[in-house]
Design a protein around this motif. Structure first.
Motif, PDB file in Angstrom:
ATOM      1  N   PRO A  77       0.814  -1.221   0.000  1.00 18.86           N
ATOM      2  CA  PRO A  77       0.000   0.000   0.000  1.00 18.86           C
ATOM      3  C   PRO A  77       0.849   1.274   0.000  1.00 18.86           C
ATOM      4  O   PRO A  77       2.065   1.248   0.208  1.00 18.86           O
ATOM      5  N   GLU A  78       0.168   2.392  -0.221  1.00 19.93           N
ATOM      6  CA  GLU A  78       0.855   3.671  -0.353  1.00 19.93           C
ATOM      7  C   GLU A  78       1.267   4.316   0.969  1.00 19.93           C
ATOM      8  O   GLU A  78       2.271   5.034   1.034  1.00 19.93           O
ATOM      9  N   GLU A  79       0.507   4.075   2.040  1.00 16.88           N
ATOM     10  CA  GLU A  79       0.749   4.827   3.279  1.00 16.88           C
ATOM     11  C   GLU A  79       2.172   4.661   3.822  1.00 16.88           C
ATOM     12  O   GLU A  79       2.814   5.662   4.170  1.00 16.88           O
ATOM     13  N   PRO A  80       2.721   3.435   3.921  1.00 18.30           N
ATOM     14  CA  PRO A  80       4.095   3.327   4.428  1.00 18.30           C
ATOM     15  C   PRO A  80       5.109   4.050   3.536  1.00 18.30           C
ATOM     16  O   PRO A  80       6.119   4.566   4.038  1.00 18.30           O
ATOM     17  N   LEU A  81       4.845   4.094   2.234  1.00 17.79           N
ATOM     18  CA  LEU A  81       5.757   4.765   1.312  1.00 17.79           C
ATOM     19  C   LEU A  81       5.722   6.268   1.510  1.00 17.79           C
ATOM     20  O   LEU A  81       6.766   6.931   1.577  1.00 17.79           O
ATOM     21  N   VAL A  82       4.517   6.810   1.609  1.00 14.17           N
ATOM     22  CA  VAL A  82       4.369   8.253   1.817  1.00 14.17           C
ATOM     23  C   VAL A  82       4.977   8.672   3.166  1.00 14.17           C
ATOM     24  O   VAL A  82       5.543   9.756   3.300  1.00 14.17           O
ATOM     25  N   LYS A  83       4.898   7.766   4.142  1.00 13.93           N
ATOM     26  CA  LYS A  83       5.465   8.066   5.468  1.00 13.93           C
ATOM     27  C   LYS A  83       6.964   7.780   5.566  1.00 13.93           C
ATOM     28  O   LYS A  83       7.572   8.039   6.606  1.00 13.93           O
ATOM     29  N   GLY A  84       7.551   7.229   4.477  1.00 12.78           N
ATOM     30  CA  GLY A  84       8.998   7.156   4.417  1.00 12.78           C
ATOM     31  C   GLY A  84       9.657   5.865   4.841  1.00 12.78           C
ATOM     32  O   GLY A  84      10.784   5.880   5.341  1.00 12.78           O
ATOM     33  N   ILE A  85       9.032   4.723   4.596  1.00 12.62           N
ATOM     34  CA  ILE A  85       9.656   3.472   5.025  1.00 12.62           C
ATOM     35  C   ILE A  85      10.966   3.199   4.282  1.00 12.62           C
ATOM     36  O   ILE A  85      11.931   2.688   4.871  1.00 12.62           O
ATOM     37  N   ALA A  86      11.039   3.559   2.998  1.00 12.34           N
ATOM     38  CA  ALA A  86      12.283   3.340   2.255  1.00 12.34           C
ATOM     39  C   ALA A  86      13.412   4.180   2.845  1.00 12.34           C
ATOM     40  O   ALA A  86      14.547   3.706   2.999  1.00 12.34           O
ATOM     41  N   ASP A  87      13.104   5.424   3.201  1.00 11.47           N
ATOM     42  CA  ASP A  87      14.101   6.303   3.820  1.00 11.47           C
ATOM     43  C   ASP A  87      14.527   5.757   5.183  1.00 11.47           C
ATOM     44  O   ASP A  87      15.708   5.833   5.554  1.00 11.47           O
ATOM     45  N   TYR A  88      13.565   5.221   5.936  1.00 13.21           N
ATOM     46  CA  TYR A  88      13.847   4.663   7.263  1.00 13.21           C
ATOM     47  C   TYR A  88      14.885   3.550   7.159  1.00 13.21           C
ATOM     48  O   TYR A  88      15.844   3.502   7.939  1.00 13.21           O
ATOM     49  N   PHE A  89      14.717   2.672   6.187  1.00 12.36           N
ATOM     50  CA  PHE A  89      15.676   1.581   6.001  1.00 12.36           C
ATOM     51  C   PHE A  89      17.036   2.123   5.558  1.00 12.36           C
ATOM     52  O   PHE A  89      18.075   1.721   6.076  1.00 12.36           O
TER      53      PHE A  89
END
Length: 430
Positions: A77-89
């Motif tokens: 889904p989009e929500e984790p992406l918009v909240k920055g999960i890729a950046d977090y990793f």
């Protein structure tokens, strides 16, 4: 760089899209273990559901990834992406080496902010409808801008609104009232600003690419059916069915899509120095043979995924590896020539109020079609409804007509109280 030959995957999400992705991952020769957080009653047959791990609990995801030796995270889904999960990793020294299939927060703004997406399209000469954005304190200016267009009027909450942030009004007074309603908090924070745009007349379709930020692969296109009622009447939903391929998306049209939209989008991301490893969903309007972008999504569509992934014959983990390590040009993507049609079954009352916890029967009786679960839960061997869009039935075949007939025949075997589905999916194309 490469993934190990035997890959442990964590898939985030719980809907029909995630079931379609999970099933395709489960078919991979390279899969070791698949975990789905939070999953549903269907994904449980593809891997191990992790019902207590939220897709936006980044700290919990980190601990899970470390504890279970995860090699790859796929974001549905989009929500984790918009909240920055890729950046977090990327920014955590313990997990930065684990690839995430999905864009950074900067790339996810293509879906997270309608005004950002429209500005991006204009900046890179990508065809889209004329528009203007307004903040909460500019409601009067927004209403005045409406006067420059003729009906119908398209109004979009700027932020994420679970697919419900777009209103189309047929008269100026209704449109002005809608502006005030949206800016007044109808969609919460998503409506802190609004995009008003020119109405485009035509027929919609969805086009998808997988990209490593430089190279891309064109996935099967699809057409979904958004309205709850037959004949495309009634309220907008998350989607009541889908078909792939799309008959009117012939080579001439798709060449225009590639040259005018897809390649300028990929090049625009590079020019703007936006890192992007994942899927891009182009919501398009075919206006007399000319493609225009209605919206970007930064993940696969739903229910389009339920007709796109069954047509992908190549190994999906190989595709993910190419996305993750910028080697997508070296990966093979094999698309089945077969057609696919899915029909969504919903709870009575959806997209308004509906009941949950209803017993679902007959799913195991379905033959030669795929049942994808969207809003289901499995408890002690019994399947229950847990959402408005409950499940869909996808069928493959040599013609759209054959696929639709197969899906409708198999749906007759499934039942739950107040089950509803449209009986006209694909009839506009046959």
């Amino acid at each position: 760089m490469k993934l190990p030959h035997a890959v442990n995957v964590l898939l985030l999400g719980s809907g029909g899209r995630e079931h379609a992705i999970a099933k395709k991952i489960a078919e991979s020769q390279r899969l070791s273990k698949l975990y789905i957080a939070t999953g549903n009653g269907g994904t449980a047959s593809c891997g191990i559901n992790v019902p207590d791990l939220s897709p936006v609990n980044f700290g919990g995801i980190k601990q899970f990834v470390i504890s279970n030796n995860i090699n790859l995270v796929v974001v549905g889904p989009e929500e984790p992406l918009v909240k920055g999960i890729a950046d977090y990793f990327q920014n955590d020294s313990d997990i930065y080496h684990i690839p995430v299939i999905g864009p950074t927060m900067a790339g996810a703004r293509l879906e997270g902010s309608k005004s950002f997406a429209k500005d991006f399209m204009v900046r890179h000469n990508i065809p889209t409808a004329a528009y203007k954005s307004f903040t909460k304190d500019k409601a009067d200016e927004a209403c005045a801008f409406l006067e420059t267009f003729e009906a119908p009027y398209v109004l979009k909450a700027d932020g994420l609104a679970a697919g419900k942030g777009v209103l189309i009004e047929n008269d100026i007074e209704s449109a002005k009232n809608a502006v005030k309603t949206i800016l007044g908090g109808q969609f919460g924070m998503a409506g802190n600003s609004i995009v008003i745009e020119q109405f485009l007349s035509g027929i919609e379709l969805s086009v998808f690419v997988a990209t490593d930020g430089k190279n891309y692969k064109l996935l099967p296109e699809a057409k979904d059916y958004k309205r709850i009622g037959e004949g495309d009447q009634g309220l907008n939903t998350g989607g009541m069915g889908a078909v792939s391929p799309v008959p009117f998306a012939d080579k001439e049209f798709m060449d225009k899509v590639v040259n005018r939209i897809i390649e300028p989008t990929i090049n625009g991301l590079i020019e703007d120095k936006i890192e992007y490893n994942g899927f891009i969903f182009f919501g398009l309007m075919n206006c007399g043979g000319e493609p225009y972008v209605i919206e970007y999504n930064v993940r696969m569509g739903d229910p389009e995924s339920e007709v796109v992934f069954p047509r992908i014959e190549s190994d999906i983990i190989d595709l993910f590896e190419g996305i993750a390590f910028k080697s997508l040009d070296k990966k093979e993507l094999i698309i089945s020539p077969l057609k696919a049609v899915t029909v969504m079954c919903t709870s009575g009352g959806y997209p308004g109020d509906y009941r949950k916890g209803l017993t679902i029967e007959g799913v195991n009786s379905v033959e030669n079609s795929i049942v994808y679960h969207a809003g289901t839960k499995l408890e002690k061997g019994v399947l229950y409804t847990s959402g408005g869009r409950v499940l869909c039935v996808t069928s493959l075949g040599d013609s759209i007509q054959e696929c639709a007939a197969k899906s409708y025949a198999q749906i007759e075997k499934i039942s739950f109280e107040d089950m509803y589905y449209r009986r006209d999916i694909t009839k506009d194309l046959i």
